[in-house]
Design a protein around this motif. Sequence first.
Motif, PDB file in Angstrom:
ATOM      1  N   THR A  35      66.856  48.127  19.929  1.00  0.00           N
ATOM      2  CA  THR A  35      65.690  47.640  20.656  1.00  0.00           C
ATOM      3  C   THR A  35      64.396  48.106  19.985  1.00  0.00           C
ATOM      4  O   THR A  35      63.434  47.330  19.862  1.00  0.00           O
ATOM      5  CB  THR A  35      65.731  48.121  22.119  1.00  0.00           C
ATOM      6  N   ILE A  36      64.374  49.351  19.534  1.00  0.00           N
ATOM      7  CA  ILE A  36      63.198  49.864  18.815  1.00  0.00           C
ATOM      8  C   ILE A  36      62.969  49.067  17.537  1.00  0.00           C
ATOM      9  O   ILE A  36      61.823  48.720  17.208  1.00  0.00           O
ATOM     10  CB  ILE A  36      63.364  51.371  18.514  1.00  0.00           C
ATOM     11  N   CYS A  37      64.049  48.764  16.826  1.00  0.00           N
ATOM     12  CA  CYS A  37      63.916  47.970  15.599  1.00  0.00           C
ATOM     13  C   CYS A  37      63.366  46.581  15.896  1.00  0.00           C
ATOM     14  O   CYS A  37      62.522  46.065  15.148  1.00  0.00           O
ATOM     15  CB  CYS A  37      65.261  47.856  14.885  1.00  0.00           C
ATOM     16  N   LEU A  38      63.831  45.962  16.973  1.00  0.00           N
ATOM     17  CA  LEU A  38      63.313  44.644  17.340  1.00  0.00           C
ATOM     18  C   LEU A  38      61.835  44.716  17.732  1.00  0.00           C
ATOM     19  O   LEU A  38      61.060  43.814  17.426  1.00  0.00           O
ATOM     20  CB  LEU A  38      64.129  44.048  18.484  1.00  0.00           C
ATOM     21  N   LYS A  39      61.470  45.794  18.389  1.00  0.00           N
ATOM     22  CA  LYS A  39      60.070  45.962  18.779  1.00  0.00           C
ATOM     23  C   LYS A  39      59.188  46.180  17.552  1.00  0.00           C
ATOM     24  O   LYS A  39      58.038  45.739  17.519  1.00  0.00           O
ATOM     25  CB  LYS A  39      59.936  47.127  19.751  1.00  0.00           C
ATOM     26  N   ALA A  40      59.726  46.832  16.517  1.00  0.00           N
ATOM     27  CA  ALA A  40      58.965  47.082  15.288  1.00  0.00           C
ATOM     28  C   ALA A  40      58.986  45.884  14.341  1.00  0.00           C
ATOM     29  O   ALA A  40      58.237  45.861  13.368  1.00  0.00           O
ATOM     30  CB  ALA A  40      59.523  48.314  14.579  1.00  0.00           C
ATOM     31  N   HIS A  43      55.834  44.199  12.909  1.00  0.00           N
ATOM     32  CA  HIS A  43      55.049  45.011  11.977  1.00  0.00           C
ATOM     33  C   HIS A  43      55.726  45.173  10.621  1.00  0.00           C
ATOM     34  O   HIS A  43      55.048  45.317   9.608  1.00  0.00           O
ATOM     35  CB  HIS A  43      54.790  46.395  12.574  1.00  0.00           C
TER      36      HIS A  43
END
Length: 109
Positions: A35-40, A43
């Motif tokens: 989920t963190i990777c998808l949020k990043a 960018h």
Amino acid sequence: MRHTNSPPLRDPGLQPERTSLAWSRTVLGYLVVATICLKAAPHVGPVGIVSAVAYLTVAVAIACSTATRYDKHVRGMHSERSHPPFRRVVSLSTATAALSVHLLWLLIG
């Protein structure tokens, strides 16, 4: 093989259950990092999406093998022939270390 006068096993069924719960927490951790990777991803570009897919793949692989592994360990505890899954633990540890370094590079770099 246990002798008739040897003390009973401390928790013949709880150890596989604790191991199964630990694998479940590992899967949850992989899902959080995906989920963190998808949020990043906005960018860092496609690298974030590829990273999320890698974490999700590992999480699904662990989740799919947890039930069979649990049953195998329970049967092994009752027959006193349970062996630790050495190759699986080493491969998961290696994947976790590599993906952790990658995530740090993704977030810091």
